[in-house]
Design an enzyme around this catalytic site. Structure first.
Site, PDB file in Angstrom:
ATOM      1  N   SER A   4     -37.384  33.858  57.674  1.00  0.00           N
ATOM      2  CA  SER A   4     -38.175  33.598  56.467  1.00  0.00           C
ATOM      3  C   SER A   4     -38.858  34.799  55.822  1.00  0.00           C
ATOM      4  CB  SER A   4     -39.217  32.532  56.745  1.00  0.00           C
ATOM      5  OG  SER A   4     -38.587  31.278  56.731  1.00  0.00           O
ATOM      6  N   LYS A  60     -49.133  34.351  52.591  1.00  0.00           N
ATOM      7  CA  LYS A  60     -48.365  33.100  52.614  1.00  0.00           C
ATOM      8  C   LYS A  60     -49.292  31.934  52.958  1.00  0.00           C
ATOM      9  CE  LYS A  60     -44.079  31.272  54.720  1.00  0.00           C
ATOM     10  NZ  LYS A  60     -43.005  31.559  55.692  1.00  0.00           N
ATOM     11  N   SER A  98     -38.394  31.084  53.983  1.00  0.00           N
ATOM     12  CA  SER A  98     -39.403  30.279  53.344  1.00  0.00           C
ATOM     13  C   SER A  98     -40.530  31.073  52.692  1.00  0.00           C
ATOM     14  CB  SER A  98     -39.987  29.324  54.381  1.00  0.00           C
ATOM     15  OG  SER A  98     -40.667  30.043  55.394  1.00  0.00           O
TER      16      SER A  98
HETATM   17  N1  GLN Z   1     -34.498  28.791  57.283  1.00  0.00           N
HETATM   18  C1  GLN Z   1     -35.012  28.699  58.612  1.00  0.00           C
HETATM   19  C2  GLN Z   1     -35.571  27.316  58.856  1.00  0.00           C
HETATM   20  O1  GLN Z   1     -35.572  26.527  57.949  1.00  0.00           O
HETATM   21  C3  GLN Z   1     -36.047  29.762  58.848  1.00  0.00           C
HETATM   22  C4  GLN Z   1     -37.375  29.391  58.360  1.00  0.00           C
HETATM   23  C5  GLN Z   1     -38.443  30.344  58.774  1.00  0.00           C
HETATM   24  O2  GLN Z   1     -38.182  31.443  59.235  1.00  0.00           O
HETATM   25  N2  GLN Z   1     -39.686  29.872  58.649  1.00  0.00           N
HETATM   26  O3  GLN Z   1     -36.011  27.006  59.935  1.00  0.00           O
END
Ligand code: GLN
Length: 434
Positions: free
Chosen positions: A138, A39, A114
């Site tokens: 994410s 990532k 994400s």
């Molecule tokens: N959707 C969550 C957020 O926007 C989780 C994102 C993540 O785990 N990086 O914070």
């Protein structure tokens, strides 16, 4: 140093990779010659690392994150850097500054986020293994939406050294793969103590998945099937849970009242931490050089306005507000109290059951643009954020489909019992493939 890197264009098939790397490793190890996608918020020496943000465009880290070092030591080849929501802020990968990733199962839908690029790269068969990060779901959300496996380890089990921070008290790097065995292998490589991360725990991960779950107690909180959970998803997940029962586990229904505060506690905490962590992007140390004719204040404002996307700016503003004097007690301190209630609920439940099970996401993958207001997007994180608030391990494994779209079964475990959630995931996978 990489041989060469190739950047991708948003029109490319699924746009899972922002750039790929032409480098073959010859080292002997557990991952000899195996390509692993990383990532783009994880630092890779000599390879551009942007967090899918304009503000980091062109940034080439001088060092590897510990997890990348560990991959290389085991002979893995870094296949490339995957697309994501900018700085990890999102649930769909639509918030990438470079364009969204598409879901290989149905390209008219989001891959989740994400870590959407990592999940899509695996689901499309481009790589067998990938690293994601999970601050509030994410890893597990894109795993569920793309029909693959994703594990969020216990907080501290995997080093965060070299991870570009979004909300550091919540996030963990973790493995993503097509099946539990592969995810377990990758977990074994990346986990373990790292003196460069002060929150790192000294517990190696040496585990072979064991599908024997007879006598195990699996708790199912009613709240995991509450408002907003698509009834078709609920019924597929209940079928999955009954498969575990047929394999000898005991299913115990229970309650988790702190679920009512979990989402609010998460969003206040993550935005507060983000506003502080992202202060370092001042247009001086990273990104294109500032205009010297302007004052520091003017160029700081300009760089941050143009360099950050809308969602990132929204969260920095929210977090700055929740931390500001006069409001700190009302928001940030309250969120920490709610976070403690979530922890206390887990502790209480884990005295009675060995793991908790439920859906990973309340729905299947959305169509692009379907969640246009931030709040409805945030609401879809309700089932994944509790594990981050408490720091406990959680895995998402593919569990049937609704109209052809994958559904994830989530298993959460006690603090430091990553092995057990992997075992339950493995037992489930074995049961399904029979
Ligand atoms: N959707 C969550 C957020 O926007 C989780 C994102 C993540 O785990 N990086 O914070």
């Amino acid at each position: 140093m990489p041989g060469f890197t190739v950047s991708f264009h948003p029109e490319d098939r699924f746009f899972a990779f922002l750039r790929t790397v032409g480098e073959i490793s010859c080292r002997e190890g557990r991952l000899s010659g195996i390509p692993v996608a990383v990532k783009d918020n994880i630092s890779t020496a000599g390879i551009e690392t942007t967090c899918a943000s304009r503000i980091l465009e062109g940034y080439i880290p001088p060092y590897d994150a510990t997890v990348v070092e560990r991959l290389k030591n085991e002979g893995a080849a870094i296949a490339g850097k995957t697309n994501m929501d900018e700085f990890g802020m999102g649930t769909t990968t639509e918030n990438s500054a470079f364009g969204p990733t598409r879901n290989p199962v149905d390209p008219s839908r989001v891959p989740g986020g994400s870590s959407g690029g990592s999940a899509a790269a695996i689901a499309a068969g481009l790589v067998p293994l990938a690293l994601g990060t999970d601050t509030g779901g994410s890893i597990r959300c894109p795993a569920a939406f793309c029909g693959i496996v994703g594990l969020k380890p216990t907080y501290g089990r995997v080093s965060r050294y070299g991870l570009i921070a979004y909300a550091n008290s919540l996030e963990q790097i973790g493995p993503m793969a097509a099946n539990v065995t592969d995810a377990n292998l990758l977990m074994g490589v990346i986990a373990g103590h790292d003196p460069r991360d002060s929150t790192s725990l000294d517990f190696p991960y040496l585990h072979t998945p064991d599908p024997e779950i007879r006598g195990m107690r699996i708790g199912v909180p009613e709240e995991f099937f509450g408002e907003g959970v698509d009834p078709r998803v609920a019924s597929v997940v209940w079928e999955g849970i009954s498969l575990l029962e047929r394999k000898g586990a005991e299913i115990v229904t229970c309650r988790m009242p702190s679920m009512a505060y979990a989402l609010a506690a998460y969003y206040v905490t993550c935005t507060s931490e983000a506003s502080s962590n992202l202060a370092r992007f001042d247009g001086v140390r990273y990104g294109p050089p500032a205009d010297t004719k302007k004052t520091w204040h003017e160029s700081f404002q300009e760089r941050r306005r143009d360099g950050f996307g809308e969602e990132v700016r929204r969260r920095i503003m929210l977090g700055t507000f929740t931390l500001s004097s006069g409001y700190y007690g009302k928001y940030y301190a309250k969120a920490q109290a709610a976070r403690n209630q979530v922890r206390a609920d887990f502790e209480r439940l884990f005295r009675e059951v060995d793991v908790l099970a439920g859906p990973t996401m309340p729905t299947v993958a959305f169509k692009f643009g379907e969640k246009s207001d931030p709040l409805s997007m945030y609401l879809s994180d309700i089932l994944t954020v509790p594990a981050n608030l408490a720091g406990v391990p959680a895995i998402s494994v593919p569990c049937g489909r609704v109209e052809g779209l994958p559904v994830g079964l989530q298993i959460m475990g006690r603090w430091m019992e990553d092995e057990r959630v992997v075992d339950v995931g493995y037992a489930f996978e074995q049961g399904v493939s029979r």
